[in-house]
Design an enzyme around this catalytic site. Structure first.
Site, PDB file in Angstrom:
ATOM      1  N   ASP A   1     -10.919  -9.312   7.198  1.00  0.00           N
ATOM      2  CA  ASP A   1     -12.297  -9.288   6.691  1.00  0.00           C
ATOM      3  C   ASP A   1     -12.915 -10.682   6.727  1.00  0.00           C
ATOM      4  O   ASP A   1     -14.109 -10.838   7.000  1.00  0.00           O
ATOM      5  CB  ASP A   1     -12.335  -8.733   5.262  1.00  0.00           C
ATOM      6  CG  ASP A   1     -12.394  -7.210   5.227  1.00  0.00           C
ATOM      7  OD1 ASP A   1     -12.140  -6.599   6.274  1.00  0.00           O
ATOM      8  OD2 ASP A   1     -12.689  -6.640   4.161  1.00  0.00           O
TER       9      ASP A   1
ATOM     10  N   TYR B   1       0.817  -1.216   0.000  1.00  0.00           N
ATOM     11  CA  TYR B   1       0.000   0.000   0.000  1.00  0.00           C
ATOM     12  C   TYR B   1       0.849   1.265   0.000  1.00  0.00           C
ATOM     13  O   TYR B   1       0.374   2.336  -0.372  1.00  0.00           O
ATOM     14  CB  TYR B   1      -0.936   0.016   1.206  1.00  0.00           C
ATOM     15  CG  TYR B   1      -2.030  -1.038   1.168  1.00  0.00           C
ATOM     16  CD1 TYR B   1      -2.253  -1.809   0.040  1.00  0.00           C
ATOM     17  CD2 TYR B   1      -2.822  -1.273   2.273  1.00  0.00           C
ATOM     18  CE1 TYR B   1      -3.236  -2.772   0.000  1.00  0.00           C
ATOM     19  CE2 TYR B   1      -3.823  -2.238   2.248  1.00  0.00           C
ATOM     20  CZ  TYR B   1      -4.019  -2.988   1.111  1.00  0.00           C
ATOM     21  OH  TYR B   1      -5.000  -3.944   1.089  1.00  0.00           O
TER      22      TYR B   1
ATOM     23  N   ASP C   1      -2.412 -17.905   2.126  1.00  0.00           N
ATOM     24  CA  ASP C   1      -3.582 -18.511   1.493  1.00  0.00           C
ATOM     25  C   ASP C   1      -4.120 -19.671   2.325  1.00  0.00           C
ATOM     26  O   ASP C   1      -5.340 -19.854   2.448  1.00  0.00           O
ATOM     27  CB  ASP C   1      -3.271 -18.952   0.057  1.00  0.00           C
ATOM     28  CG  ASP C   1      -2.004 -19.797  -0.061  1.00  0.00           C
ATOM     29  OD1 ASP C   1      -1.215 -19.840   0.897  1.00  0.00           O
ATOM     30  OD2 ASP C   1      -1.806 -20.406  -1.125  1.00  0.00           O
TER      31      ASP C   1
ATOM     32  N   LYS D   1       3.853 -15.238   2.437  1.00  0.00           N
ATOM     33  CA  LYS D   1       3.941 -16.078   1.243  1.00  0.00           C
ATOM     34  C   LYS D   1       5.412 -16.288   0.895  1.00  0.00           C
ATOM     35  O   LYS D   1       5.894 -15.878  -0.177  1.00  0.00           O
ATOM     36  CB  LYS D   1       3.182 -15.434   0.085  1.00  0.00           C
ATOM     37  CG  LYS D   1       1.668 -15.554   0.188  1.00  0.00           C
ATOM     38  CD  LYS D   1       1.181 -16.984  -0.039  1.00  0.00           C
ATOM     39  CE  LYS D   1       1.299 -17.368  -1.502  1.00  0.00           C
ATOM     40  NZ  LYS D   1       0.816 -18.771  -1.734  1.00  0.00           N
TER      41      LYS D   1
ATOM     42  N   ASP E   1      -5.267  -7.095   5.612  1.00  0.00           N
ATOM     43  CA  ASP E   1      -6.508  -6.498   5.119  1.00  0.00           C
ATOM     44  C   ASP E   1      -7.503  -7.594   4.746  1.00  0.00           C
ATOM     45  O   ASP E   1      -8.687  -7.553   5.107  1.00  0.00           O
ATOM     46  CB  ASP E   1      -6.183  -5.619   3.905  1.00  0.00           C
ATOM     47  CG  ASP E   1      -7.303  -4.644   3.566  1.00  0.00           C
ATOM     48  OD1 ASP E   1      -8.370  -4.690   4.209  1.00  0.00           O
ATOM     49  OD2 ASP E   1      -7.111  -3.835   2.644  1.00  0.00           O
TER      50      ASP E   1
END
Length: 368
Positions: free
Chosen positions: A253, A141, A225, A192, A249
């Site tokens: 959620d 970001y 993941d 990752k 992020d």
């Protein structure tokens, strides 16, 4: 009576609606000896309409001077065509960056009364208590270069840069391990490392901090993941889940929906401790967005915003008893069957945003 300086930034969409319910609570606590000095300013689309920027310099000065910032939500289709640098979300990103709010705490708690509101089975989510610790001022970001360019053949190329340093990873890891000590002392670190160099560095640094400073804690590494899958498959295996800005992020959620609704998830964004005062810059906000489709209809759930205020009581002001009292009031109101539309079962009556705030105040009166 100590006075705590709060800056209220309601923002756009349902932000002002849920902030009004927190203002009721600020007034309630003030009458009982907890003093707040509050200011209010614009952010996001509202700031763009007034100043052509996502947050004004005056608002930033107020944020720097405040003991804590309460933030509502920003954005909406009204501002889809504004310049990229002035988009509503730019105000939020500037607050995080300029205040140095590198540690984002996102608790995901399934209240007993809401176990059937989740899309997962009761036995999967009942008793859920996860704390996601998201690095907030680094990563994709904020990394440079960040650009959208037109090539010679007329096609376009977009670039976002994922960037992390050793120091950025060390400080968020320490926050996660420190918080875990007060819980079940287990940290799951998500990255990752199988395909990303930043993931390799993340895993190395977290492992080093664990070995050198928090060897008594349990540490596990999990690919991001797989963490997403495990949050849906068996979420109660997690205690503290630490991860980078982008994955945080997404994963937070997912965790929000385990609790029954995005309208239930508060968050805190904390900076480094001041060397002299020991205080941290801090901003508290609900995880949900501006929800323009329900704005002005009285349908918004204010509990994430109220929970964010509760986190401010706990983390910025050290008002543990008051924070516990507020959490108890929320628990009791939900146990009574009071629900906003996002939580109400089909065919049952739902209360409005204002009614939910009033119910919390009424329960606070009963408890005190």
């Amino acid at each position: 009576m100590a006075t705590h300086k709060l800056l209220l930034l309601p923002g756009d969409g349902i932000g002002p609606e849920v902030m009004k319910e927190v203002e009721k609570l600020i007034g309630w606590f003030a009458k009982r000896g907890v003093g707040f000095e509050t200011e209010k300013d614009l952010v996001g689309g509202a700031a763009y309409d007034a100043h052509k920027v996502a947050i004004s310099e005056d608002a930033m000065k107020r944020a720097q001077a405040a003991d804590a910032v309460l933030f509502g939500a920003v954005g909406g289709p009204k501002w889809d065509g504004v310049p990229y640098a002035a988009r509503p979300e730019a105000g939020l990103l500037r607050l995080r960056k300029d205040l140095g709010l590198f540690a984002n705490l996102r608790p995901a708690i399934c209240y007993p009364a809401l176990a059937d509101s989740s899309t997962l089975k009761r036995e999967v989510v009942e008793g859920l208590d996860i704390l996601i610790v998201r690095e907030l001022t680094g990563g994709v970001y904020f990394g440079e270069p960040k650009e959208l360019v037109t090539l010679e053949d007329g096609s376009q190329r977009a670039v976002d840069t994922q960037l992390y340093t050793t120091g950025e990873i060390e400080r968020i890891a320490r926050v996660a391990f420190d918080l875990a000590k007060k819980r079940r002392n287990k940290v799951s670190s998500a990255e990752k490392s199988n395909v990303m160099k930043t993931g390799v560095l993340w895993r190395q640094v977290v492992s080093r901090v664990h070995k050198a400073e928090f060897a008594d804690a349990q540490l596990e590494h999990v690919l991001a993941d797989n963490a997403a899958m495990q949050l849906v498959k068996n979420p109660k295996q997690f205690d503290v889940l630490v991860t980078d800005n982008l994955f945080g992020d997404i994963l937070s959620d997912i965790a929000a929906m385990l609790t029954g609704s995005l309208g239930m998830l508060p968050s805190a964004a904390l900076g480094a401790e001041d060397a002299v005062t020991g205080k941290r810059k801090a901003m508290y906000e609900p995880v949900h967005g501006s929800a323009p489709d329900i704005t002005g209809k009285g349908l918004a759930n204010p509990l994430a915003m109220i929970g964010s205020f509760g986190m401010a009581l706990r983390y910025s002001f050290g008002l543990t008893e008051e924070a516990d009292l507020l959490e108890k009031a929320v628990t009791n109101v939900l146990a009574s069957g009071t629900r906003t539309k996002d939580l109400a079962a089909a065919g049952t009556n739902a209360v409005s945003t204002t009614d939910m705030g009033d119910a919390i105040v009424k329960e606070l009166n009963a408890l005190s």
